[in-house]
Write an enzyme that holds these catalytic residues in place. Structure first.
Site, short mmCIF file in Angstrom:
data_model
loop_
_atom_site.label_atom_id
_atom_site.label_comp_id
_atom_site.label_asym_id
_atom_site.label_seq_id
_atom_site.Cartn_x
_atom_site.Cartn_y
_atom_site.Cartn_z
N CYS A 46 0.84 -1.20 0.00
CA CYS A 46 0.00 0.00 0.00
C CYS A 46 0.88 1.24 0.00
O CYS A 46 1.08 1.88 1.02
CB CYS A 46 -0.87 -0.02 1.24
SG CYS A 46 -2.16 1.21 1.21
N PHE B 296 -12.79 11.08 -9.50
CA PHE B 296 -14.08 11.58 -9.00
C PHE B 296 -15.20 11.44 -10.03
O PHE B 296 -16.05 12.33 -10.17
CB PHE B 296 -13.95 13.04 -8.54
CG PHE B 296 -13.05 13.19 -7.36
CD1 PHE B 296 -13.46 12.80 -6.09
CD2 PHE B 296 -11.75 13.68 -7.51
CE1 PHE B 296 -12.61 12.92 -5.01
CE2 PHE B 296 -10.90 13.79 -6.42
CZ PHE B 296 -11.34 13.42 -5.17
N GLY C 204 -21.94 10.45 -10.46
CA GLY C 204 -23.14 11.20 -10.84
C GLY C 204 -22.99 11.80 -12.22
O GLY C 204 -22.84 11.08 -13.20
N ARG D 237 -20.55 14.10 -13.06
CA ARG D 237 -19.29 14.84 -13.19
C ARG D 237 -18.08 13.92 -13.12
O ARG D 237 -18.16 12.77 -12.66
CB ARG D 237 -19.19 15.89 -12.10
CG ARG D 237 -19.38 15.34 -10.69
CD ARG D 237 -18.90 16.34 -9.67
NE ARG D 237 -17.44 16.37 -9.60
CZ ARG D 237 -16.75 17.04 -8.69
NH1 ARG D 237 -17.37 17.78 -7.80
NH2 ARG D 237 -15.42 16.99 -8.68
#
Lengths: 260, 260
Positions: B105, B243, B246, B248
Site C-alpha cells: 500500500c 471523482f 453522478g 461529473r
C-alpha cells in the site's frame, strides 16, 4: 471459498443497543511459492486466487507473458498457491537487491511474525467510553481532516483518551497514518494503552496488529473491519467499533468497554 | 513540505467541460536507511516523516522502545531518512528470513524498478470514449460491487472497452483487485491496451504502474489521484479520470481520449 462471513455484533443506533447478525468480509492469508521458494503472503479476499497470483507475478516482473507461467497449484484450505515459471534464474536476478520488508496494504510478513505473540498479549485495559462520546469524537475527527477535505485523497488517524484528540495525522496510506501516530506517541512519551485509535480506513489485521503491539484497547473506524480482525479482537480483548457515523456504530468485540 | 499541490485539470459537469485549478495530494517517496543499510521506500504524504520512520520501525519490530532509536537524520529534498538503532545485530536477526517483495500500500520497491522503463513506454492507444459513456460505466461498475454492498469492506476493479464490463474483481486490497484483473486478462488472452481500467480506490503511483506495464490507456476512479500519478500520466500518455460520480468527473491527463 465464500468471501464473506456472518457474525453477531452489537449495533448502537439512536441510543438503542441491539444484538444483530451482520455480514463481514473475509481476510484470507495467501502464501505464494515461486519455483519452490516462499515469495510473499498476500492478505486478500479468497476468490480468483489463481488470477491474483498470476497478476501479482506479472505486476512484479516475475513473469512477463502467459507462457512464462508453467504450472499453478492452489491449496485453498492451506492458503498456499505454488507457481512454476520459466527463465527462473533470470527472473529472480531481476529482483535481486530489491528485497524489502513491508507492512503493505494487506501484503507482507508482519501478519506472521506477530501472530505467535498474540496469546500472551491480552489487552486488559479498564478503559471505558459511552456511545455518545464515541460519536462526538468521530464528528471532531472527521472535521479535523483538512487534507482530506482539500483533496479527497488521504486517510487520517488519531489518538484520543475518549475526551480529547491528542495526536492526529494524515497520509495517503492507511498504515502510514497510524505509524505516524505510534511514532509520535512513543517519541513524545504519550501512553497508548489507555487511549483509542481512530482511523478513517478499513480495519484490517495489520492495523489491529499495530494497535495490539502497543496494547491499545480500542480501535474505532467509520469503515468496516474484516472477519480476521473480529477473531483477533476477541482473542486479544481489543474493542473493535466500525461504521461509527452519525447516530450509529457497530461494536464487534469486547463490548464491555462501551457503557451506555 | 507542503503535502498538497495545485494542478490544472478539466472538469466535466452536466455536459460542460471547463479548465479548473484543483488541489491534489502529494505522493512522496521516502527511503528509510537503517544503520546505514537501505531498508524500504515508503510512498507517503511528506509530513511528520520522522514520526513515520519511527512508527514504521516500531511496528516492524526494528525498535521496541524509544531508547532503541539513537539518531535520526532527515533529508527532505533527497527523500531520505537515516535511522541509527541500538541492538543492531539482534534487531536485524529478528527479521532474517522474513524479507519479501511487495507492491504494498504505497510501500515497496515496485516504484523504483519500473520508473526507469517509463520513458520508453509511452501509451499511444487511439482509444476514445465520451463523458456520458464514462458516467454510464461508473453507474454499472458501482452496481456490480455486490460484496461492497454486503460488507462495505472491499475494493472493486473492472476492465471495459468503454461499452461493456469484460472483467470484474473485488478484494479487500486495492492492489489485489487490480492484480486479479490483470491476471485474468493475461491468462484468458484478453487485450489490455485497448481497454479502460476502473477502480473504486485511490489512484496511487503503483496502480498507474500496474496499468502502464500493460499499456492500458485509461484509468478511471470514483476517488482521487496523487500528484505523482498526474505527472506520470502526462509522461506516459495515460488518461487519468478521477471523482467520476453522478454527472461529473475530473480529467487530469491525456484528455484527448475523452470526446465530448
Amino acid at each position: 471459498m465464500e468471501p464473506i462471513e456472518k457474525i453477531w455484533m452489537k449495533r448502537y443506533e439512536n441510543e438503542v443497543l441491539a444484538d444483530i447478525e451482520d455480514t463481514v468480509i473475509k481476510e484470507y492469508p495467501l502464501t505464494i511459492f515461486l519455483n519452490g521458494e516462499e515469495l510473499i503472503t498476500l492478505l486478500c479476499s479468497p476468490n480468483a486466487l489463481n488470477y491474483l497470483a498470476i497478476g501479482f507475478l506479472l505486476s512484479e516482473g516475475f513473469a512477463v507473458v502467459k507462457e512464462d507461467i508453467l504450472e499453478i497449484k492452489t491449496d485453498e484450505t492451506q492458503g498456499i498457491i505454488a507457481v512454476e515459471t520459466r527463465k527462473k534464474s533470470e527472473l529472480i536476478k531481476k529482483l535481486s537487491g530489491k528485497r524489502t520488508i513491508t507492512t503493505g496494504c494487506g501484503k507482507g510478513t508482519t501478519f506472521y511474525h506477530v501472530i505467535d505473540s498474540f496469546h500472551s498479549r491480552i489487552v486488559k485495559s479498564s478503559f471505558e467510553i459511552s456511545p455518545l462520546e464515541v460519536l462526538d469524537l468521530m464528528k471532531r475527527f472527521n472535521k479535523a481532516s483538512e487534507l482530506f477535505q482539500a483533496t479527497g485523497g488521504v486517510h487520517s488517524a488519531c489518538l484520543s483518551d475518549g475526551k480529547e484528540i491528542h495526536l492526529f495525522h494524515e497520509d495517503i496510506g492507511r498504515h502510514n497514518a497510524i505509524d505516524k501516530i505510534i511514532g509520535e506517541a512513543i517519541w513524545t512519551g504519550t501512553s497508548l494503552n489507555d487511549k483509542i485509535l481512530i482511523t478513517s480506513g478499513r480495519i484490517s489485521s495489520e492495523i489491529l496488529i499495530k494497535a495490539a503491539k502497543r496494547e491499545i484497547p480500542m480501535i474505532i473506524s467509520r469503515s468496516a473491519p474484516t472477519n480476521l480482525v473480529i477473531q483477533l479482537g476477541n482473542e486479544l480483548g481489543i474493542t473493535i467499533i466500525g461504521f461509527a457515523r452519525g447516530n450509529r456504530m457497530n461494536i464487534y468485540t469486547a463490548a464491555h468497554r462501551v457503557q451506555c
